[in-house]
Write a protein that holds these residues in place. Structure first.
Motif, PDB file in Angstrom:
ATOM      1  N   LEU A  35       0.976  -1.141   0.055  1.00 27.93           N
ATOM      2  CA  LEU A  35      -0.034  -0.101  -0.067  1.00 27.93           C
ATOM      3  C   LEU A  35       0.947   1.264   0.079  1.00 27.93           C
ATOM      4  N   GLU A  36       0.712   2.053  -0.750  1.00 31.27           N
ATOM      5  CA  GLU A  36       1.247   3.339  -0.980  1.00 31.27           C
ATOM      6  C   GLU A  36       0.405   4.548  -0.081  1.00 31.27           C
ATOM      7  N   VAL A  37       1.353   5.455   0.495  1.00 32.87           N
ATOM      8  CA  VAL A  37       0.961   6.370   1.422  1.00 32.87           C
ATOM      9  C   VAL A  37       1.073   7.693   0.671  1.00 32.87           C
ATOM     10  N   ALA A  38       0.037   8.635   0.782  1.00 28.02           N
ATOM     11  CA  ALA A  38       0.280   9.949   0.640  1.00 28.02           C
ATOM     12  C   ALA A  38      -0.323  10.608   1.846  1.00 28.02           C
ATOM     13  N   PHE A  39       0.549  11.751   2.119  1.00 26.46           N
ATOM     14  CA  PHE A  39       0.146  12.493   3.378  1.00 26.46           C
ATOM     15  C   PHE A  39      -0.562  13.632   3.195  1.00 26.46           C
ATOM     16  N   LEU A  40      -1.749  13.794   3.999  1.00 27.63           N
ATOM     17  CA  LEU A  40      -2.541  14.955   3.877  1.00 27.63           C
ATOM     18  C   LEU A  40      -1.632  15.891   5.115  1.00 27.63           C
ATOM     19  N   ARG A  41      -1.167  17.098   4.497  1.00 38.95           N
ATOM     20  CA  ARG A  41      -0.465  18.081   4.913  1.00 38.95           C
ATOM     21  C   ARG A  41      -1.066  19.396   5.380  1.00 38.95           C
ATOM     22  N   SER A  42      -0.536  19.935   6.225  1.00 38.25           N
ATOM     23  CA  SER A  42      -1.056  21.266   6.513  1.00 38.25           C
ATOM     24  C   SER A  42      -0.615  22.426   5.607  1.00 38.25           C
ATOM     25  N   PRO A  43      -1.743  22.807   5.017  1.00 37.78           N
ATOM     26  CA  PRO A  43      -1.653  24.116   4.128  1.00 37.78           C
ATOM     27  C   PRO A  43      -1.138  25.300   4.665  1.00 37.78           C
ATOM     28  N   VAL A  44      -1.249  25.427   5.954  1.00 38.36           N
ATOM     29  CA  VAL A  44      -0.754  26.894   6.726  1.00 38.36           C
ATOM     30  C   VAL A  44       0.133  26.672   7.705  1.00 38.36           C
ATOM     31  N   ALA A  45       0.800  27.683   8.107  1.00 36.70           N
ATOM     32  CA  ALA A  45       2.025  27.560   8.985  1.00 36.70           C
ATOM     33  C   ALA A  45       1.580  27.477  10.520  1.00 36.70           C
ATOM     34  N   HIS A  46       0.234  28.016  10.774  1.00 37.71           N
ATOM     35  CA  HIS A  46      -0.065  28.089  12.439  1.00 37.71           C
ATOM     36  C   HIS A  46      -1.514  28.203  12.171  1.00 37.71           C
ATOM     37  N   LEU A 194       9.563   1.867   3.769  1.00 39.51           N
ATOM     38  CA  LEU A 194       9.020   0.766   3.606  1.00 39.51           C
ATOM     39  C   LEU A 194       8.730  -0.117   5.138  1.00 39.51           C
ATOM     40  N   ALA A 195       7.566  -0.093   5.462  1.00 40.46           N
ATOM     41  CA  ALA A 195       7.114  -1.074   6.711  1.00 40.46           C
ATOM     42  C   ALA A 195       6.839  -2.375   6.364  1.00 40.46           C
ATOM     43  N   LEU A 253       7.471   6.728  11.607  1.00 34.07           N
ATOM     44  CA  LEU A 253       6.494   6.280  12.713  1.00 34.07           C
ATOM     45  C   LEU A 253       5.152   5.772  12.238  1.00 34.07           C
ATOM     46  N   VAL A 254       4.585   6.737  11.485  1.00 41.03           N
ATOM     47  CA  VAL A 254       3.247   6.551  10.756  1.00 41.03           C
ATOM     48  C   VAL A 254       3.087   5.057   9.766  1.00 41.03           C
ATOM     49  N   CYS A 255       4.284   4.933   8.965  1.00 41.13           N
ATOM     50  CA  CYS A 255       4.302   3.685   8.245  1.00 41.13           C
ATOM     51  C   CYS A 255       4.442   2.491   9.053  1.00 41.13           C
ATOM     52  N   ALA A 256       5.169   2.619  10.103  1.00 40.27           N
ATOM     53  CA  ALA A 256       5.434   1.473  11.028  1.00 40.27           C
ATOM     54  C   ALA A 256       4.236   1.021  11.629  1.00 40.27           C
ATOM     55  N   ALA A 257       3.692   2.113  12.174  1.00 34.62           N
ATOM     56  CA  ALA A 257       2.251   1.777  12.787  1.00 34.62           C
ATOM     57  C   ALA A 257       1.070   1.372  12.044  1.00 34.62           C
ATOM     58  N   LEU A 258       1.127   1.868  10.948  1.00 38.45           N
ATOM     59  CA  LEU A 258       0.251   1.021   9.965  1.00 38.45           C
ATOM     60  C   LEU A 258       0.382  -0.281   9.203  1.00 38.45           C
ATOM     61  N   ALA A 259       1.931  -0.525   9.166  1.00 34.91           N
ATOM     62  CA  ALA A 259       2.002  -1.737   8.838  1.00 34.91           C
ATOM     63  C   ALA A 259       1.768  -2.970   9.905  1.00 34.91           C
ATOM     64  N   VAL A 266       3.606  -1.158   3.957  1.00 38.48           N
ATOM     65  CA  VAL A 266       3.211   0.169   3.461  1.00 38.48           C
ATOM     66  C   VAL A 266       4.331   0.935   3.246  1.00 38.48           C
ATOM     67  N   ARG A 267       4.308   1.763   2.090  1.00 36.96           N
ATOM     68  CA  ARG A 267       5.502   2.534   1.848  1.00 36.96           C
ATOM     69  C   ARG A 267       5.248   4.085   1.515  1.00 36.96           C
ATOM     70  N   TRP A 268       5.984   4.844   1.814  1.00 36.19           N
ATOM     71  CA  TRP A 268       6.046   6.219   1.455  1.00 36.19           C
ATOM     72  C   TRP A 268       7.362   6.776   0.888  1.00 36.19           C
ATOM     73  N   LEU A 269       7.189   7.438  -0.343  1.00 34.36           N
ATOM     74  CA  LEU A 269       8.247   7.755  -0.985  1.00 34.36           C
ATOM     75  C   LEU A 269       8.420   9.441  -1.055  1.00 34.36           C
ATOM     76  N   GLU A 270       8.983   9.878  -0.505  1.00 32.54           N
ATOM     77  CA  GLU A 270       9.204  11.636  -0.523  1.00 32.54           C
ATOM     78  C   GLU A 270       9.185  12.013  -1.843  1.00 32.54           C
ATOM     79  N   ASP A 271       8.246  12.864  -2.184  1.00 32.36           N
ATOM     80  CA  ASP A 271       8.615  13.545  -3.550  1.00 32.36           C
ATOM     81  C   ASP A 271       9.346  14.914  -3.403  1.00 32.36           C
ATOM     82  N   ARG A 272       9.845  15.642  -4.396  1.00 37.48           N
ATOM     83  CA  ARG A 272      10.343  16.792  -4.252  1.00 37.48           C
ATOM     84  C   ARG A 272       9.614  17.793  -3.502  1.00 37.48           C
ATOM     85  N   LEU A 273       8.385  18.027  -3.805  1.00 38.92           N
ATOM     86  CA  LEU A 273       7.731  19.147  -3.112  1.00 38.92           C
ATOM     87  C   LEU A 273       7.701  18.827  -1.605  1.00 38.92           C
ATOM     88  N   GLU A 274       7.504  17.818  -1.158  1.00 37.35           N
ATOM     89  CA  GLU A 274       7.664  17.309   0.261  1.00 37.35           C
ATOM     90  C   GLU A 274       8.724  17.752   0.633  1.00 37.35           C
TER      91      GLU A 274
END
Lengths: 771, 255
Positions: A35-46, A194-195, A253-259, A266-274
């Motif tokens: 399973l591939e993971v994409a993270f919902l990330r904060s669009p704002v700083a605070h 990859l977890a 941590l999140v990928c480990a807990a999900l696995a 479960v795998r997450w691959l960071e992209d350049r934007l992240e």
């Protein structure tokens, strides 16, 4: 030195794999059912996070903090007095503290579908004013990022010394306000994890693009409440680390807990934007430096007020004060500074946590010290070289303890400066200047503490303290030598250099040496590859393990040769006694396959040794260098061209000079990025403004000049072969030397650049301001 | 980032391409701008029409006094000499400095022009030529003067449902004078100021200033031009200075 031992420019054993595209990275590993993971990330700083709406029908595939209560927060506290502790949640709880902060993990069969899920989530939040400027972060009335703190700072450190008498006695005093940009590290490969859960071993197997697998294992076990035996971390081929891959990530941590939860990989691959906007931030310093000197350029004292933008959280394991708290101890640099006063602040802002980057605080500190020295030189009418020579620690003072307690092991610092200046035709540059050309010459000098150990780190009280480094050396039944180390190689060439060390000790052909690394199940515990330590620490440990292994082989060999114990020696991969000799291969075969032939008193430990090593003292090696740069400036556009670049470097005894050259070249290229190109700007709302490599400029092949390297080789008296840590050095010197060259070129116009990077816009603004 | 889901269509002929376009498909040429926009989800079309396999989309034809360059001709082909004569030499010099070779191998002259990024090279250069963009629509071809083709930032004179079919440029005499200057700190960076100047015998010199926050500025007769007067509207002092430098360089440098 032999042709393959310590000191040989042996070709890299690992290059056949890499050059043929056969490297194996996290992104190459895709087990069945992934399973591939994409993270919902904060669009704002605070903001205050008030709710997350999961897409209808996908509730089981979206996981927020409340869904994964088994993950504890990341805690990277320091024992330095006054340090303010903070928790970094793996997924945001209650508050959002920087753009890109992970909020929820979205799982799907492909990354694209996972991103669809993330895009379909609803996010409810109440925006708060962002703290985007480190210099005003502590001002009264500023919203608090961590609300139990009195103000937005992780730590303040001070050294008080009254310097008020210096104004009266100094021939020159200069004050400079200087700034280095927030940067984003850019290894070719981003982070990735990859977890998997192994139900047979009841073990989490985490394959991660990390440079510190054992520390990652400890951090995972702590945050997930697992025994360390239940966690195995594998670092496969890793495409560059630079410090970024020494950090325990929320995503791990999140990928480990999900696995564990789902029983699926479960795998997450960071992209350049992240990578650019959410993670790899580093370097942002601000300085006010005051320095006093006598008429000969000799420093009388210095005062530094430094602020580092540490971002929103304290990174594991290095902590949020890894940059600022070091500034006080390394500002004196390679000089005999007699008096010193400082204050440093690790400011907390709504930006991604500041992470260690090759050189760590040194690049900024060297920039501050060296540009200040040039300002003094200009004011006193002295050459840059003369001011350096008036202040550098002389070779006869080595080992030298400076006023803040740093101990320099060995070296001839002034000679590095003399050699660098001699390598450049400075009179010709002066003649071109006189003819009206906008060209300039600049120097920087620095030393780099590397491989510093327990005695230095215990005082920081951060989550890890390096101790004895261990390595295993063992023969396989066919006589191949297997080395197992907890340090990881991700560009350093350790598969080659540690084989060279083994060859130096045992005489085994490096082609018959295998390095096993990057797997916590197979290697001794180690804090990993960081702090320019691998060649000193793992090199020392491998040498010691090989030495002990050699003793055991000699005992067996002597018996097989029917020689008197004590008369046999190890030479060229064989045990020799008189005219007779027996190869290590044969000795290995005897131990494993013909034990009936072993002597009765054989060491029952056999041909497998784990040995530990730590230099004594363990205050670190100090490599040092002088960078000498010639630049040309196009005053119509502000474009800077580096015409010439000289590095005179002393890394002690070089285990593989070719690989050291590669380290110096790569580091210098990164330093050129710091000096001229790289900048991650944020707006007043804390939004990062460079989301692609079209906006975040890295130096490429056409921007890096041909660099001339000259080596000095002053052995460290404290390490196994006299080697010193050298890995970060190249990245430290360039901003100081390049900006000094630029300011030398601009001096006739009365202009001076103080902020990094020295972009064409900044140069033109400085020229305009001087008009 | 990965693109949001979209349908992919590969029209085999021009009527099919126009039909796809009429149905709302987003045309894609070399994909060197649209590709990243899809990946970053800045563009989320329901359907992409890949034009690269249309007959005659790429290629160069000499038609009497005109040279017709298929919109799908790659920068690399132009760099390698696909366009003959003095014009070809000028265009090859421009193409050579577009991004990197891998981008030039796929990116096309028509795709770049129709995308109308103000910093793009063909957007900056083509208006200097007395030529036309050939648009193909449901009612056939029409010719739009290159100087009026790009109308704004990411905006062109193409009508809805029209595709850019080709670029038509005049055969140039060997005596044509040309000057081109752009400012990038490194290859691949978007230009921060571009200017070019074309002087044909017995015609006033034509000048273009581009990489602005607007459509390129086309000066049909640059004789006696005061560069400083042309850049007063640029608010950023550095960009103003660069634009001024660009103008001065091409005015001095036309050869």
């Amino acid at each position: 030195m032999t042709e393959q031992g310590v000191g040989a420019s042996l070709r890299r054993k690992e290059d056949a794999r890499f050059l043929h595209g056969r490297g194996r990275y996290v992104g190459d590993i895709a087990p069945r059912g992934l399973l591939e993971v994409a993270f919902l990330r904060s669009p704002v700083a605070h903001a205050r996070l008030t709710g997350i709406g999961k897409p209808e029908g996908a509730e089981e595939r979206v996981f927020a903090a409340a869904d994964l209560p088994e993950i504890g927060p990341i805690r990277a506290n320091s024992a330095l007095p006054g340090f303010r502790a903070s928790d970094q949640p793996a997924l945001a709880t209650g508050k959002l503290r920087h753009v890109g902060e992970p909020i929820a993990a979205c799982l799907a069969a492909s990354r694209a579908e996972a991103e669809d899920l993330a895009a379909a989530c609803r996010l409810d939040y109440e925006p708060l004013p962002a703290v985007a400027d480190m210099l005003t972060a502590r001002a009264p009335g500023t919203p608090l990022i961590h609300e139990h703190w009195p103000d937005n700072a992780f730590l303040e450190t001070r050294r008080d010394e009254d310097l008020s008498d210096l104004d009266a006695v100094a021939a020159a005093k200069v004050v400079r306000r200087l700034r280095t940009a927030r940067q984003s590290m850019a290894p070719l490969e981003g982070r990735g994890v990859l977890a998997e859960w192994d139900p047979r071993l009841e073990q989490l197997i985490l394959t991660s693009s990390t440079q510190m697998p054992h520390v990652t294992k400890t951090g995972l076990a702590e945050c997930l409440g697992l025994d360390e035996g239940q966690v195995r971390v594998i670092a496969p081929d890793v495409g560059g680390g630079f410090g970024y891959k020494g950090i325990l990530l929320p995503e791990e941590l999140v990928c480990a807990a999900l696995a564990i939860r789902l029983g699926r990989p479960v795998r997450w691959l960071e992209d350049r934007l992240e990578s650019l906007t959410a993670h790899a931030n580093c370097r942002e310093h601000h300085y006010i430096v005051t320095a006093w000197a006598d008429a000969g350029g000799r420093l009388l004292g210095a005062e530094v007020d430094a602020t580092v933008d540490a971002g929103a959280y304290s990174c594991y394991p290095f902590s949020a004060c890894l940059e600022a708290a070091q500034i006080g101890s390394i500002f004196p640099g390679p000089y005999t500074l007699p008096r010193f006063r400082y204050r440093t602040v690790s400011a907390c802002t709504n930006k991604p946590p500041i992470l260690p980057y090759r050189g760590v605080a040194r690049t900024g500190v060297c920039y501050a010290m060296e540009t200040t020295l040039d300002a003094l030189a200009r004011k006193l009418g002295l050459s840059a070289e003369a001011v350096r020579l008036a202040n550098l620690v002389p070779p006869e003072a080595m080992p030298y303890r400076n006023l803040v307690g740093k101990v320099f092991d060995s070296g001839d610092y002034p000679e590095a400066v003399r050699r660098a200046v001699a390598a450049v035709d400075v009179p010709r540059i002066r003649a071109r200047q006189a003819a009206g050309e906008c060209v300039g010459f600049g120097l920087s000098v620095f030393c780099e503490q590397g491989a510093h150990g327990t005695s230095v780190y215990h005082g920081w009280g951060i989550p890890f303290v390096p101790g004895y480094e261990q390595a295993q050396a063992r023969f396989t039944p066919d006589g191949v030598l297997e080395l197992r180390t907890g340090v990881h190689s991700h560009g350093q060439g350790l598969e080659t250099t540690l084989a060279q060390v083994a060859h130096e000790v045992l005489g085994v052909d490096p082609a018959r040496v295998r390095l096993v690394h990057g797997d916590t199940a197979l290697t001794p515990y180690s804090t990993g590859t960081w702090g320019s330590r691998a060649m000193v620490m793992a090199g020392g440990a491998v040498a010691e393990a090989c030495r002990l292994l050699g003793e055991r082989a000699i005992a067996i060999g002597a018996a097989l040769l029917q020689a008197e114990p004590g008369t046999a020696t190890l030479r060229n991969g064989a045990v020799q006694a008189g005219e007779a000799s027996i190869s290590l291969d044969q000795i290995a075969r005897t131990w494993f396959r013909h034990p009936q032939n072993l002597p009765r008193d054989v060491d029952k430990g056999g041909l497998e040794v784990t040995a530990g090593y730590r230099p004594d003292p363990d205050t670190g090696t100090h490599s040092y260098a002088c960078h000498a740069v010639t630049v040309r400036i196009e005053t119509e556009t502000g474009l800077v061209t580096i015409e010439d670049y000289v590095v005179v470097e002393d890394g002690g005894r070089l285990v593989n000079p070719m690989i050291v050259d590669g380290q110096v070249l790569g580091g210098t290229a990164q330093g050129i990025g710091t000096a001229l190109y790289e900048e991650m700007p944020f707006d007043a709302e804390g939004q990062p403004l460079a989301g692609t490599l079209a906006d975040y400029l890295l130096p490429g092949a056409t921007e890096v000049p041909s660099i001339r390297i000259d080596h000095m080789e002053t052995p460290s008296p404290w390490t196994r072969f006299g080697q010193k840590g050298i890995g970060e050095s190249g990245a430290i010197g360039p901003p100081a030397a390049i900006i000094n060259a630029i300011n030398d070129a601009l001096a006739p116009l009365g202009a001076e650049v103080t902020d990094l990077p020295a972009t064409p816009a900044r140069l033109l603004a400085a020229i305009e301001a001087a008009r | 980032m990965k693109p949001a889901a979209f349908d992919y269509a590969r029209p085999a002929d021009w009527p099919a391409a126009l039909a796809l376009l009429a149905g709302g498909a987003r045309p894609m040429a070399g994909g060197q701008s649209l590709g990243p926009m899809l990946n970053l989800r800045l563009a989320q079309p329901e359907r992409v029409a890949d034009l690269r396999h249309l007959p005659g989309y790429a290629g160069v034809e000499v038609q009497g006094e005109a040279i017709r360059i298929g919109a799908g001709t790659t920068h690399a082909a132009i760099e390698d000499g696909a366009v003959p004569g003095r014009l070809g030499a000028i265009l090859a010099g421009v193409a050579r400095r577009i991004a990197y070779r891998p981008v030039r191998n796929r990116g096309t002259i028509g795709g770049s022009l129709a995308h109308a990024d103000p910093a793009a090279d063909w957007v900056a250069v083509l208006p200097a030529f007395p030529g036309h963009a050939v648009a193909l629509g449901p009612y056939g071809e029409r010719r739009i003067p290159l100087a009026r083709f790009v109308t704004g930032v990411f905006e062109t004179a193409l009508a809805p449902g029209e595709l850019l079919r080709a670029i038509e440029l005049p055969v140039l005499p060997e005596t044509a004078r040309w000057s081109h200057w752009k400012f990038c700190r490194k290859p691949g960076e978007f230009s921060k100021a571009t200017a070019c100047l074309l002087a044909l015998p017995d015609a006033p010199p034509r000048l273009v200033l581009a990489a602005l926050d607007t459509a390129p500025l086309v000066i049909e007769d640059a004789t006696g031009l005061d560069p400083a007067a042309l850049v007063t509207s640029i608010s950023d002092p550095w960009r103003r200075r660069l634009a001024l430098t660009a103008l001065r360089r091409v005015l001095e440098g036309a050869a």
